[in-house]
Design a protein around this motif. Structure first.
Motif, PDB file in Angstrom:
ATOM      1  N   ASP A   1       0.806  -1.209   0.000  1.00  0.00           N
ATOM      2  CA  ASP A   1       0.000   0.000   0.000  1.00  0.00           C
ATOM      3  C   ASP A   1       0.845   1.267   0.000  1.00  0.00           C
ATOM      4  N   GLY A   2       2.095   1.140   0.428  1.00  0.00           N
ATOM      5  CA  GLY A   2       2.962   2.317   0.472  1.00  0.00           C
ATOM      6  C   GLY A   2       3.273   2.831  -0.920  1.00  0.00           C
ATOM      7  N   ARG A   3       3.540   1.928  -1.857  1.00  0.00           N
ATOM      8  CA  ARG A   3       3.868   2.332  -3.224  1.00  0.00           C
ATOM      9  C   ARG A   3       2.673   3.010  -3.911  1.00  0.00           C
ATOM     10  N   PRO A   4       1.457   2.393  -3.856  1.00  0.00           N
ATOM     11  CA  PRO A   4       0.312   3.092  -4.456  1.00  0.00           C
ATOM     12  C   PRO A   4       0.081   4.472  -3.857  1.00  0.00           C
ATOM     13  N   MET A   5       0.291   4.600  -2.550  1.00  0.00           N
ATOM     14  CA  MET A   5       0.116   5.918  -1.923  1.00  0.00           C
ATOM     15  C   MET A   5       1.118   6.918  -2.510  1.00  0.00           C
ATOM     16  N   ALA A   6       2.369   6.463  -2.673  1.00  0.00           N
ATOM     17  CA  ALA A   6       3.393   7.357  -3.218  1.00  0.00           C
ATOM     18  C   ALA A   6       3.048   7.763  -4.638  1.00  0.00           C
ATOM     19  N   GLN A   7       2.511   6.828  -5.410  1.00  0.00           N
ATOM     20  CA  GLN A   7       2.167   7.152  -6.797  1.00  0.00           C
ATOM     21  C   GLN A   7       1.017   8.149  -6.881  1.00  0.00           C
ATOM     22  N   LYS A   8       0.148   8.123  -5.841  1.00  0.00           N
ATOM     23  CA  LYS A   8      -0.927   9.108  -5.793  1.00  0.00           C
ATOM     24  C   LYS A   8      -0.432  10.453  -5.259  1.00  0.00           C
ATOM     25  N   GLY A   9       0.864  10.545  -4.946  1.00  0.00           N
ATOM     26  CA  GLY A   9       1.400  11.799  -4.409  1.00  0.00           C
ATOM     27  C   GLY A   9       1.266  11.908  -2.903  1.00  0.00           C
ATOM     28  N   LEU A  10       0.973  10.783  -2.258  1.00  0.00           N
ATOM     29  CA  LEU A  10       0.798  10.814  -0.797  1.00  0.00           C
ATOM     30  C   LEU A  10       2.005  10.198  -0.089  1.00  0.00           C
ATOM     31  N   ALA A  11       3.191  10.285  -0.715  1.00  0.00           N
ATOM     32  CA  ALA A  11       4.368   9.617  -0.144  1.00  0.00           C
ATOM     33  C   ALA A  11       4.647  10.078   1.277  1.00  0.00           C
ATOM     34  N   ASN A  12       4.550  11.401   1.507  1.00  0.00           N
ATOM     35  CA  ASN A  12       4.921  11.849   2.854  1.00  0.00           C
ATOM     36  C   ASN A  12       3.910  11.388   3.899  1.00  0.00           C
ATOM     37  N   GLN A  13       2.622  11.279   3.469  1.00  0.00           N
ATOM     38  CA  GLN A  13       1.621  10.755   4.401  1.00  0.00           C
ATOM     39  C   GLN A  13       1.958   9.291   4.761  1.00  0.00           C
ATOM     40  N   ALA A  14       2.333   8.515   3.756  1.00  0.00           N
ATOM     41  CA  ALA A  14       2.667   7.111   3.990  1.00  0.00           C
ATOM     42  C   ALA A  14       3.907   6.994   4.877  1.00  0.00           C
ATOM     43  N   LEU A  15       4.912   7.825   4.602  1.00  0.00           N
ATOM     44  CA  LEU A  15       6.143   7.772   5.393  1.00  0.00           C
ATOM     45  C   LEU A  15       5.866   8.114   6.850  1.00  0.00           C
ATOM     46  N   MET A  16       4.992   9.093   7.031  1.00  0.00           N
ATOM     47  CA  MET A  16       4.686   9.497   8.389  1.00  0.00           C
ATOM     48  C   MET A  16       3.913   8.395   9.109  1.00  0.00           C
ATOM     49  N   ALA A  17       2.955   7.791   8.408  1.00  0.00           N
ATOM     50  CA  ALA A  17       2.192   6.691   9.013  1.00  0.00           C
ATOM     51  C   ALA A  17       3.141   5.564   9.402  1.00  0.00           C
ATOM     52  N   ALA A  18       4.099   5.284   8.529  1.00  0.00           N
ATOM     53  CA  ALA A  18       5.051   4.217   8.820  1.00  0.00           C
ATOM     54  C   ALA A  18       5.858   4.550  10.072  1.00  0.00           C
ATOM     55  N   ALA A  19       6.283   5.795  10.178  1.00  0.00           N
ATOM     56  CA  ALA A  19       7.098   6.186  11.329  1.00  0.00           C
ATOM     57  C   ALA A  19       6.293   6.116  12.619  1.00  0.00           C
ATOM     58  N   VAL A  20       5.067   6.672  12.585  1.00  0.00           N
ATOM     59  CA  VAL A  20       4.250   6.665  13.798  1.00  0.00           C
ATOM     60  C   VAL A  20       3.883   5.236  14.192  1.00  0.00           C
ATOM     61  N   ALA A  21       3.514   4.414  13.198  1.00  0.00           N
ATOM     62  CA  ALA A  21       3.145   3.025  13.494  1.00  0.00           C
ATOM     63  C   ALA A  21       4.345   2.269  14.057  1.00  0.00           C
ATOM     64  N   SER A  22       5.527   2.530  13.510  1.00  0.00           N
ATOM     65  CA  SER A  22       6.726   1.876  14.024  1.00  0.00           C
ATOM     66  C   SER A  22       6.941   2.245  15.481  1.00  0.00           C
ATOM     67  N   PHE A  23       6.690   3.510  15.778  1.00  0.00           N
ATOM     68  CA  PHE A  23       6.854   3.966  17.158  1.00  0.00           C
ATOM     69  C   PHE A  23       5.867   3.251  18.081  1.00  0.00           C
ATOM     70  N   ILE A  24       4.607   3.174  17.645  1.00  0.00           N
ATOM     71  CA  ILE A  24       3.610   2.491  18.470  1.00  0.00           C
ATOM     72  C   ILE A  24       3.994   1.018  18.654  1.00  0.00           C
ATOM     73  N   GLY A  25       4.386   0.385  17.548  1.00  0.00           N
ATOM     74  CA  GLY A  25       4.776  -1.027  17.619  1.00  0.00           C
ATOM     75  C   GLY A  25       5.946  -1.236  18.559  1.00  0.00           C
ATOM     76  N   GLY A  26       6.952  -0.373  18.429  1.00  0.00           N
ATOM     77  CA  GLY A  26       8.127  -0.494  19.282  1.00  0.00           C
ATOM     78  C   GLY A  26       7.777  -0.303  20.743  1.00  0.00           C
ATOM     79  N   THR A  27       6.906   0.675  21.026  1.00  0.00           N
ATOM     80  CA  THR A  27       6.583   0.974  22.420  1.00  0.00           C
ATOM     81  C   THR A  27       5.755  -0.140  23.057  1.00  0.00           C
ATOM     82  N   ILE A  28       4.733  -0.608  22.333  1.00  0.00           N
ATOM     83  CA  ILE A  28       3.912  -1.685  22.900  1.00  0.00           C
ATOM     84  C   ILE A  28       4.781  -2.907  23.185  1.00  0.00           C
TER      85      ILE A  28
END
Lengths: 175, 509
Positions: free
Chosen positions: B97-124
């Motif tokens: 889903d990250g690649r389709p988001m980037a192709q739609k021009g939403l790359a930074n939204q996807a990158l941010m979601a990845a970073a925040v989700a990684s943080f949540i995953g790491g913390t839990i």
């Protein structure tokens, strides 16, 4: 050579390799059996595990004949000439570098390897190449030779003597 | 509980000591970079950089490598999204889903979601880690050599049952690693074993680092050169502050699936064969199943980026749990960390908690801190890392090869080992092309000496009685492990049988 052929050759090669391992353990006179009251002898672990390797290789070869695995049905070339050229050049250059280390020493070998890779394969400018090469050599010297106090190979005595001059300078003035 | 809190407090304080905090930042940066480069993942980074860590004390060294480990989990997402090539196998699911988001021009939204989700995953998962580790270590203190051996059998069985690779080839890989570990002097009888061509160099054995750097340094680079040919295309990314705020608002959209993915990732991560890659794929599947709009997955659904990213981070922390408490690594990366701990003179396993509390709690404390550091660095430096991805392979490849050579030589002081690394790397590359998995061999060469010793010690103490491993009165835990191991090894047989049945049912009208 197709992937299918490579799969068979690898299976047979690994089978022979496993048998050689077993033979080595056996001829070295290690105990491959049970010692009463003490459990397994020194040769048990390598011998019987190598037998396991041999059996799994036979299993792979059998599956090759029955065409069970994807690789045994794959007629595409094992080595695709186009991307493989790059792999081959890289590997040969690396091997040459390690060989050169034993002759001209670590730093000259590294510089030649990096310079060749960047200039000839990468077609980078001379400036970029030289900056990276000099940076890499100084970085490796500083990190490994200086901070980790490792004596990296210096090659033949004539190159080693030349290098000692730099080392002396460091010990005299910089430590 | 109070005791754990005070130990954790001490660990957190330790993480803020200047050297350790510096190691966290350096490790996170290195991890983000290595994770983002296509073809390089945490395992490659840890293998190649382990020799450098002898520069600092063991606690600082493990903090650096652990930070690199989860930094690489964050970094993997960067190339998955901007290049459409997973930066590491652990970020494969992020591409969907990250690649389709980037192709739609939403790359930074996807990158941010990845970073925040990684943080949540790491913390839990680090909270779960803190809760589970001390009781598990205490339980493991009662383990004798029988239990140790049974646990290792179980670890290898997970590769056969859950590894998902070709089974005979997986078994071959495990056995090859175990036999390579036996080269050199026998620990019990002192006899030399498998001295090929009578070369005295083999008397010292084959170091695990020689195999690990050969496979994950040389072999992996050759593999990447063949796969990509060095050609990549980057989607443009730029971030403004307004967008940043808007993206923050998106978090509640993917928070539920992220939390679920984190817990799942943690437990999958503790299994030796499973680790971060299957965990992220499973979390992706889970997010899709629970979604109200499953059809939007694969077309750029933000939950499809968040769930696997949370899971792979959680799994990397999870895989440290068995390493620290039982001395059994939960992933190839932790197998190399475990080997490193042995070189540093520590004995991995339950005694670590009792004998080296500074080390263990310093590591745990650093994980909390590193999570914050990584998410901050990641969000701040995304544009920089995207630019780094444009770094040509003609600089990266030779630099990595040089680091492999110097790293091996610096660890063992022998040119012999450098040549061995080259041969093992080439062999690993050629076999990998035929789908032989390489991770089991690396795990096996690390665990091999420990497994053989515990097996023979058990048999000596029981006077050669094999049933000691399955004695329900004296060693119930060993018995349970052996039963689980057998069940895992039979699982693929059962799957094959069921598939055959299904095919027959499908054929008959």
């Amino acid at each position: 050579m197709s992937t299918r052929t490579a799969e068979l050759l690898a299976g047979i090669g690994l089978l022979v390799f496993s048998l050689v391992l077993m033979w080595t353990v056996y001829t070295d006179g290690l105990t491959i059996g049970w010692v009463d009251g003490r459990g397994p002898g020194a040769g048990v672990w390598p011998f019987w595990l190598s037998l396991g390797m041999a059996l799994t290789s036979v299993w792979t070869v059998v599956r090759w004949f029955r065409k069970t695995t994807a690789e045994s049905r794959n007629e595409a070339p094992y080595i695709d000439s186009d991307p493989f050229a790059l792999v081959a050049i890289s590997f040969v250059a690396l091997t040459a570098m390690i060989f050169l280390v034993t002759i001209v020493g670590t730093y000259i070998a590294i510089a030649l390897f990096l310079g060749f890779y960047m200039r000839v394969i990468g077609k980078h400018s001379w400036r970029m190449t030289l900056v990276t090469v000099i940076g890499a050599v100084i970085f490796i010297y500083f990190l490994f030779e200086w901070q980790l106090t490792k004596y990296l190979p210096k090659g033949l005595p004539i190159f080693e003597d030349g290098f000692l001059w730099i080392d002396n300078f460091r010990w005299e003035y910089l430590m | 509980m109070g005791e754990i809190a005070s130990l954790l407090g001490a660990g957190l304080l330790q993480a803020f000591e200047p050297l350790n905090f510096g190691m966290i930042i350096a490790g996170c940066m290195a991890g983000l970079f290595i994770g983002a480069m296509p073809g390089l993942g945490s395992v490659n980074g840890v293998a190649i950089l382990l020799p450098v860590t002898f520069l600092v004390p063991p606690t600082a060294a493990i903090i650096f490598l652990a930070a690199l480990y989860y930094g690489a989990m964050y970094g993997g997402a960067i190339s998955s999204i901007t290049l459409g090539i997973p930066g590491a196998s652990t970020a494969v699911a992020t591409v969907f889903d990250g690649r389709p988001m980037a192709q739609k021009g939403l790359a930074n939204q996807a990158l941010m979601a990845a970073a925040v989700a990684s943080f949540i995953g790491g913390t839990i998962s680090i909270v779960l880690f803190t809760l589970f580790a001390p009781p598990l270590a205490e339980l493991a203190l009662k383990f004798g050599s029988q239990e140790e051996f049974a646990l290792m059998v179980l670890a290898f069985a997970t590769f056969i049952g859950l590894g998902g690779d070709d089974i005979p080839k997986t078994i071959f890989s495990i056995l090859l690693g175990l036999v390579m570990a036996a080269v050199g002097f026998d620990i019990i009888s002192g006899q030399p074993r498998l001295i090929f061509f009578d070369m005295v160099e083999f008397q010292r054995g084959i170091g695990f680092l020689v195999l690990a750097i050969g496979i994950y340094g040389i072999g992996e680079m050759l593999w990447t050169l063949e796969k990509t040919g060095g050609k990549v295309k980057i989607e443009n990314v730029k971030t403004t502050l307004a967008e940043f705020k808007e993206n923050l608002g998106q978090i509640k959209k993917y928070l539920p699936t992220t939390s679920l993915g984190s817990a799942l990732g943690f437990f999958v991560g503790t299994l030796p064969a499973a680790g971060a890659t299957p965990a992220s794929l499973m979390a992706y599947g889970l997010a899709k199943t629970f979604s109200k709009d499953p059809d939007s997955f694969g077309k750029g659904n933000i939950s499809g980026v968040a769930a696997p990213e949370a899971a792979n981070n959680a799994a990397s922390t999870g895989s440290m749990l068995p390493m620290i408490t039982l001395g059994i690594p939960g992933s190839p990366t932790t197998a190399i960390l475990l080997g490193g701990m042995i070189i540093w003179g520590l004995r991995p396993g339950p005694l670590l908690f009792a004998n080296n509390p500074d080390f263990v709690w310093g590591l745990i404390g650093s994980m909390y801190v590193a999570n914050f550091v990584t998410v901050a660095l990641n969000l701040a430096l995304i544009p920089l890392f995207v630019r780094v991805l444009a770094m040509p392979f003609t600089i990266l490849t030779p630099v990595i090869f040089i680091l492999c050579f110097v790293g091996v030589f610096a660890t063992t002081d022998r040119m012999f080992d450098v040549w061995l690394m080259l041969i093992l790397g080439l062999g690993g590359y050629l076999l990998r092309k035929l789908n032989y998995p390489v991770a089991p061999a690396v795990l096996a060469i690390v665990l091999g000496p420990l497994a053989e010793r515990s097996m023979r010690q058990s048999l000596i103490s029981s006077r050669g009685d094999v049933t000691t491993f399955v004695n329900p009165v004296e060693h119930p835990i060993a018995l349970i492990c052996i039963i689980l191991a057998i069940a895992l090894m039979l699982y693929p047989v059962y799957l094959g049988y069921r598939r055959k049945k299904e095919r027959e049912v499908a054929k008959s009208p």
